[in-house]
Design an enzyme around this catalytic site. Structure first.
Site, PDB file in Angstrom:
ATOM      1  N   ASN A   9       0.872  -1.179   0.000  1.00  0.00           N
ATOM      2  CA  ASN A   9       0.000   0.000   0.000  1.00  0.00           C
ATOM      3  C   ASN A   9       0.905   1.223   0.000  1.00  0.00           C
ATOM      4  O   ASN A   9       1.479   1.567   1.030  1.00  0.00           O
ATOM      5  CB  ASN A   9      -0.908  -0.019   1.245  1.00  0.00           C
ATOM      6  CG  ASN A   9      -1.732   1.253   1.353  1.00  0.00           C
ATOM      7  OD1 ASN A   9      -1.858   2.008   0.383  1.00  0.00           O
ATOM      8  ND2 ASN A   9      -2.309   1.484   2.526  1.00  0.00           N
ATOM      9  N   LYS A  11       0.082   4.277  -0.430  1.00  0.00           N
ATOM     10  CA  LYS A  11      -0.579   5.496   0.073  1.00  0.00           C
ATOM     11  C   LYS A  11      -0.313   6.664  -0.881  1.00  0.00           C
ATOM     12  O   LYS A  11      -0.248   6.453  -2.095  1.00  0.00           O
ATOM     13  CB  LYS A  11      -0.105   5.805   1.497  1.00  0.00           C
ATOM     14  CG  LYS A  11      -0.138   4.574   2.397  1.00  0.00           C
ATOM     15  CD  LYS A  11       0.055   4.888   3.841  1.00  0.00           C
ATOM     16  CE  LYS A  11       0.116   3.592   4.619  1.00  0.00           C
ATOM     17  NZ  LYS A  11      -0.002   3.767   6.037  1.00  0.00           N
ATOM     18  N   HIS A  96      -9.578   1.356   4.739  1.00  0.00           N
ATOM     19  CA  HIS A  96      -8.296   1.540   5.435  1.00  0.00           C
ATOM     20  C   HIS A  96      -8.503   2.506   6.598  1.00  0.00           C
ATOM     21  O   HIS A  96      -9.314   3.432   6.512  1.00  0.00           O
ATOM     22  CB  HIS A  96      -7.252   2.093   4.451  1.00  0.00           C
ATOM     23  CG  HIS A  96      -5.871   2.062   5.015  1.00  0.00           C
ATOM     24  ND1 HIS A  96      -5.399   3.036   5.869  1.00  0.00           N
ATOM     25  CD2 HIS A  96      -4.866   1.159   4.888  1.00  0.00           C
ATOM     26  CE1 HIS A  96      -4.161   2.732   6.232  1.00  0.00           C
ATOM     27  NE2 HIS A  96      -3.818   1.593   5.650  1.00  0.00           N
ATOM     28  N   GLU A  98      -6.894   4.934   7.576  1.00  0.00           N
ATOM     29  CA  GLU A  98      -6.704   6.353   7.221  1.00  0.00           C
ATOM     30  C   GLU A  98      -7.965   6.898   6.548  1.00  0.00           C
ATOM     31  O   GLU A  98      -8.322   8.061   6.731  1.00  0.00           O
ATOM     32  CB  GLU A  98      -5.451   6.507   6.334  1.00  0.00           C
ATOM     33  CG  GLU A  98      -4.191   6.342   7.169  1.00  0.00           C
ATOM     34  CD  GLU A  98      -3.009   5.735   6.432  1.00  0.00           C
ATOM     35  OE1 GLU A  98      -2.982   5.743   5.192  1.00  0.00           O
ATOM     36  OE2 GLU A  98      -2.089   5.240   7.134  1.00  0.00           O
ATOM     37  N   GLU A 168      -5.601  -4.740  10.677  1.00  0.00           N
ATOM     38  CA  GLU A 168      -4.568  -3.730  10.875  1.00  0.00           C
ATOM     39  C   GLU A 168      -4.860  -2.950  12.158  1.00  0.00           C
ATOM     40  O   GLU A 168      -5.683  -2.015  12.139  1.00  0.00           O
ATOM     41  CB  GLU A 168      -4.555  -2.747   9.697  1.00  0.00           C
ATOM     42  CG  GLU A 168      -4.251  -3.384   8.366  1.00  0.00           C
ATOM     43  CD  GLU A 168      -3.657  -2.369   7.395  1.00  0.00           C
ATOM     44  OE1 GLU A 168      -2.567  -2.635   6.882  1.00  0.00           O
ATOM     45  OE2 GLU A 168      -4.274  -1.316   7.176  1.00  0.00           O
ATOM     46  N   GLY A 174       2.273   2.499  10.656  1.00  0.00           N
ATOM     47  CA  GLY A 174       3.216   3.601  10.483  1.00  0.00           C
ATOM     48  C   GLY A 174       3.879   4.059  11.760  1.00  0.00           C
ATOM     49  O   GLY A 174       4.506   5.113  11.805  1.00  0.00           O
ATOM     50  N   SER A 214       3.251  -1.940  10.408  1.00  0.00           N
ATOM     51  CA  SER A 214       4.709  -1.962  10.580  1.00  0.00           C
ATOM     52  C   SER A 214       5.329  -3.329  10.271  1.00  0.00           C
ATOM     53  O   SER A 214       6.254  -3.763  10.963  1.00  0.00           O
ATOM     54  CB  SER A 214       5.086  -1.481  11.988  1.00  0.00           C
ATOM     55  OG  SER A 214       4.665  -0.138  12.165  1.00  0.00           O
TER      56      SER A 214
END
Ligand code: PEP
Length: 254
Positions: A9, A11, A96, A98, A168, A174, A214
Site C-alpha cells: 500500500n 498510500k 483503510h 486512514e 490492521e 506507520g 509496521s
C-alpha cells in the site's frame, strides 16, 4: 491451504517515474519467487502505468487504494469500479484506517463500496482494526466484530471467498510498533470466527486474512508463520523494492 497474499500500500507516495524504477528493481528481486500472490496498490495516477508495465502478469497484480460505490455522476474527486477495471485493476483496498479516521468513512459507506467492488469483479481488501484506546479498554474483539458485520452486510459466502480481510491494528500502522505474533494470531482467529458466523466454517477457512501494521523484513516471517495469518498489507516497507521483496519471499516460504 490458503495461498499467501502480500500487498504493497503505497498510500500518497510514488510518482509514475518512481513506479517505473521501483518495478524495474522489484521484478529482478522476485524473479525466482513463486507460490505467493503479489499485489501493488499505487496512487490512482500510477495505476495505468503499473498495469501497462505488468502487461497482464499473473504474478504481480494491481490494486487501487479506494473507489466510490456509484457507477458515474457528480462525485467530484471520486473513481468508479468500471474505471479501475478498465485499467486491469484486480483488487481494491477498502476501509483503510486512514480512510476511516481522516476521511470519516463509516462501516455503512464501506459496505456499499464492498458490494459494488464484488459486483464489478474487483476483489476487496477490507481493512479492519482497533485503535489504541479500544485495545487498552479490552474492546478489540467487539470492534472487529462490529466492523466486519457492518462492512460485510449482504456479502454472500461465494463473494466472501473473493474478499481479502486485512487486520490492521491502528496503533501499529506507520508507528514502528507491531502487534506481537500472539496478539496478531489471536485477532486473526477471532476475525475468522466472525466470518464463520456470517457464513459457515468451510467458507471462513477459505478467506485470506492479512496482517498489517509496521510489517518489515525482520518481523514478516514470524507473523506469516501463524496459522491464521495469510499475508501482509505493507505500507512503509513496501516503498523500497528490496525490503518489499524480502517480505514477499517470507510469504513464499511460510
Ligand atoms: C498500511 O498502511 O496498511 C500499513 C500497514 O502501513 P505500515 O506498514 O507503514 O504500518
Amino acid at each position: 491451504m490458503r495461498r499467501k497474499i502480500i500487498a504493497a500500500n503505497w498510500k500518497m507516495n510514488q510518482t509514475v517515474a518512481d513506479t517505473e524504477s521501483f518495478l524495474e528493481d522489484f521484478r529482478l528481486e522476485v524473479e525466482d519467487v513463486a507460490g505467493v500472490d503479489i499485489v501493488i496498490a499505487p496512487p490512482f495516477t500510477a495505476l495505468a502505468k503499473l498495469s501497462e508495465l505488468l502487461g497482464g502478469s499473473q504474478k504481480i497484480r494491481t490494486a487501487a487504494q479506494n473507489m466510490y460505490y456509484e457507477t458515474s455522476g457528480a462525485f467530484t474527486g471520486e473513481i468508479s469500479a468500471a474505471m479501475l477495471r478498465e485499467l486491469y485493476v484486480k483488487y481494491v483496498i477498502l476501509g483503510h484506517s486512514e480512510r476511516r479516521q481522516i476521511f470519516g468513512e463509516s462501516d455503512a459507506l464501506i459496505n456499499k463500496k464492498v458490494i459494488t467492488a464484488l459486483e464489478s469483479e474487483l476483489r476487496p481488501i477490507l481493512c479492519v482494526g482497533e485503535t489504541i484506546e479500544e485495545r487498552e479498554a479490552g474492546r478489540e474483539r467487539e470492534v472487529l466484530e462490529t466492523q466486519l458485520r457492518g462492512s460485510l452486510a449482504g456479502v454472500t459466502a461465494e463473494q466472501l471467498v473473493e474478499t481479502v480481510i486485512a487486520y490492521e491494528p491502528v496503533w501499529a500502522i506507520g508507528t514502528g510498533r507491531t502487534a506481537s505474533t500472539a496478539q496478531a494470531q489471536d485477532c486473526h482467529a477471532h476475525v475468522r470466527a466472525v466470518l464463520a458466523e456470517l457464513t459457515d466454517e468451510a467458507t471462513a477457512d477459505k478467506v485470506r486474512i492479512q496482517y498489517g501494521g509496521s510489517v518489515k523484513p525482520g518481523n514478516a516471517a514470524d507473523l506469516l508463520s501463524q496459522p491464521d495469518i495469510d499475508g501482509a498489507l505493507v505500507g512503509g516497507a513496501s516503498l523500497d523494492p528490496r525490503s518489499f521483496a524480502e517480505i514477499v519471499r517470507a510469504g513464499a516460504r511460510e
